[in-house]
Design an enzyme around this catalytic site. Structure first.
Site, PDB file in Angstrom:
ATOM      1  CE1 TYR A  22      -3.314  -2.920   0.545  1.00  0.00           C
ATOM      2  CE2 TYR A  22      -2.043  -3.436   2.512  1.00  0.00           C
ATOM      3  CZ  TYR A  22      -2.994  -3.776   1.583  1.00  0.00           C
ATOM      4  OH  TYR A  22      -3.631  -4.973   1.690  1.00  0.00           O
ATOM      5  CE1 TYR A 150      -8.246  -5.765   2.155  1.00  0.00           C
ATOM      6  CE2 TYR A 150      -7.681  -7.586   3.605  1.00  0.00           C
ATOM      7  CZ  TYR A 150      -7.386  -6.786   2.521  1.00  0.00           C
ATOM      8  OH  TYR A 150      -6.251  -7.012   1.794  1.00  0.00           O
ATOM      9  CG  ASP A 251     -11.962 -13.777   5.242  1.00  0.00           C
ATOM     10  OD1 ASP A 251     -11.053 -14.328   5.887  1.00  0.00           O
ATOM     11  OD2 ASP A 251     -11.760 -12.834   4.452  1.00  0.00           O
ATOM     12  CE  LYS A 280      -4.545 -11.384   7.757  1.00  0.00           C
ATOM     13  NZ  LYS A 280      -3.449 -10.477   7.421  1.00  0.00           N
TER      14      LYS A 280
HETATM   15  N1  PMP Z   1      -9.300 -11.853   4.604  1.00  0.00           N
HETATM   16  C1  PMP Z   1      -9.068 -11.173   5.733  1.00  0.00           C
HETATM   17  C2  PMP Z   1     -10.155 -11.099   6.778  1.00  0.00           C
HETATM   18  C3  PMP Z   1      -7.835 -10.573   5.941  1.00  0.00           C
HETATM   19  O1  PMP Z   1      -7.614  -9.884   7.078  1.00  0.00           O
HETATM   20  C4  PMP Z   1      -6.829 -10.700   4.945  1.00  0.00           C
HETATM   21  C5  PMP Z   1      -5.447 -10.072   5.105  1.00  0.00           C
HETATM   22  N2  PMP Z   1      -5.367  -8.899   5.766  1.00  0.00           N
HETATM   23  C6  PMP Z   1      -7.116 -11.419   3.786  1.00  0.00           C
HETATM   24  C7  PMP Z   1      -8.356 -11.990   3.648  1.00  0.00           C
HETATM   25  C8  PMP Z   1      -6.087 -11.581   2.690  1.00  0.00           C
HETATM   26  O2  PMP Z   1      -5.047 -12.375   3.097  1.00  0.00           O
HETATM   27  P1  PMP Z   1      -3.610 -12.291   2.389  1.00  0.00           P
HETATM   28  O3  PMP Z   1      -3.043 -10.943   2.737  1.00  0.00           O
HETATM   29  O4  PMP Z   1      -2.844 -13.439   2.975  1.00  0.00           O
HETATM   30  O5  PMP Z   1      -3.839 -12.441   0.915  1.00  0.00           O
END
Ligand code: PMP
Length: 433
Positions: A22, A150, A251, A280
């Site tokens: 970013y 997100y 998610d 993660k």
């Molecule tokens: N979903 C959520 C809820 C996230 O917080 C994130 C990453 N911040 C992602 C998807 C995307 O994961 P990545 O950065 O490993 O592609």
């Protein structure tokens, strides 16, 4: 420690050639060169040590260079770093799959390994589409989500991110236009107000024939605003999905593995989604790996009609190094007594961040599990505040109006108090700057 001239070189090359998350390529924000990290400490090349408040974006739950994780990755590298997953299988993938099926909410039995969180979201969305295609309901091909969410930075993941923070206008004409319900307003600690679910119900009642799935972050909306909403919303959303034959995609990429105080965000509401994404903290932050778990119904349905196979298969699918370290990270989490660690973290965050509530330009201070958020009324000056945190000996990376902490679970009381005191001081300095 690197000599100063080498560090200068490193920064100069980085600034000219490497893109950071970013940021602008021509006017990047400053970066701090790191030489090593262990426990809750990140060591800079100039010898300074920072107490880590970010767990590298939800991932490093056991801190850095944990001896158990380092050992298994060394062992596994000597045995087999990678083989293709097409036509082959191995113990690390099977052992991780076994743990994930046991740990996740009931009914999630089919595991798809992939590379990162965003890819997991793509996979989950493809699964939902293909499920209805295979079962002869092609008209169910649109996604529904909630504002302030997100889900990642790839195209379809972006299409279900909040349209404002996801900057949809830049990609208009390319991003599919999906349905957004208003964000839940009832917070985690408030009394449930049934009106909070009305807008979602109405959207579903009116358009369920076109919806294949509702995708949301359970209970904690992360990068879309660090908001904690009421678990009853999730319960009601599950009921609506059942009533109108819509798949629920949870998610759990940020919330998974204990961060919100329960193993998964869904556990707060006692529900099982049809499809769940994890990533993660899956590997304890050691390397990139994600997984998508699906119910038997989705797995079978998707495989029943034409083409009968799921059209996805990344090169590094089921990577043995990543799977082995992820299985060890899950064992470590369970052995660590994580529930106590996270509830101690919650208490420390509440106590330590509470003085922020008295600062005039602070809108809200909230804590859930191992997540502490200080929401200001104005966006912070990133360059200035980042430097101040480093000067205070901590690693905290705010965004927009949000200064937040999600330290490794292993942080001790003293380091946690140091971290929260730094946040209080820096926020005070920031608002009076
Ligand atoms: N979903 C959520 C809820 C996230 O917080 C994130 C990453 N911040 C992602 C998807 C995307 O994961 P990545 O950065 O490993 O592609």
């Amino acid at each position: 420690m690197l000599p100063d001239s080498k560090v200068d070189n490193l920064i100069a090359f980085d600034r000219k050639h490497l893109w950071h998350p970013y940021t602008s390529m021509t006017d990047p924000l400053p970066v701090f060169p790191v030489s090593s990290a262990s426990g809750v400490r990140i060591r800079l090349c100039d010898g300074r040590e920072l107490v880590d408040g970010m767990a590298s974006w939800w991932a490093a739950i056991h801190g850095y260079s944990h001896p158990r994780l380092v050992r298994v990755i060394r062992d596994q590298a000597g045995i087999m770093s990678h083989v293709m997953f097409g036509g082959l299988t191995h113990e690390p993938a099977v052992e991780l799959g076994r743990r994930l099926v046991a740990l996740t909410p009931a009914g999630l039995e089919r595991v798809f390994f992939c590379d990162s969180g965003s890819v997991a979201v793509e996979v989950a969305m493809k699964m939902a589409l293909q499920y209805f295609h295979a079962t002869g309901q092609q008209e169910k091909h649109r996604f529904l989500t909630i504002r302030s969410g997100y889900h990642g930075d790839t195209f379809h993941a972006m299409s279900v991110c909040d349209p404002v923070s996801g900057m949809h206008h830049i990609y208009s004409g390319v991003l599919p236009e999906y349905a957004f319900a208003p964000r839940p307003e009832c917070t985690f600690d408030q009394a449930w107000d049934d009106r909070d679910i009305h807008a979602l119900r109405e959207l579903i009642e009116n358009r369920h024939r076109e919806f294949c799935a509702l995708i949301l972050e359970p209970v904690v909306q992360g990068a879309g605003g660090m908001r904690f909403y009421h678990p009853e919303y999730l319960k009601q959303a599950r009921l609506l999905c059942d009533e109108f034959d819509i798949l629920l995609i949870a998610d759990e990429i940020a919330t998974g593995f204990g961060r919100s105080g329960r193993m998964f965000g869904c556990n707060h509401a006692g529900i099982s989604p049809d499809i769940m994404c994890v990533g993660k903290a899956l590997t304890g932050g050691v390397m990139s790996l994600a997984a998508v778990l699906a119910s038997d119904r989705v797995g079978r349905g998707l495989s029943s009609g034409s083409p009968g196979v799921f059209m996805h298969g990344p090169t590094f699918m089921g990577n043995p190094l990543a799977c082995r370290v992820a299985a060890e990270s899950i064992d470590l989490l369970i052995d660590s007594g994580w529930e106590k660690l996270v509830s101690r973290l919650a208490q420390g965050l509440k106590k330590g961040l509470s003085p922020c509530a008295a600062i005039e330009q602070v809108n809200d201070v909230r804590v859930l599990g191992g997540i502490g958020v200080v929401e200001l009324s104005q966006p912070v000056d990133m360059v200035r505040i980042q430097q101040r945190f480093v000067d205070h000996g901590v690693w905290v990376r705010p965004f927009g109006k949000l200064v937040y902490l999600m330290p490794p679970y292993i942080i001790d009381d003293e380091d946690l108090a140091f971290l929260t005191a730094a946040v209080v001081d820096v926020v005070r300095e920031e608002v009076s700057a």
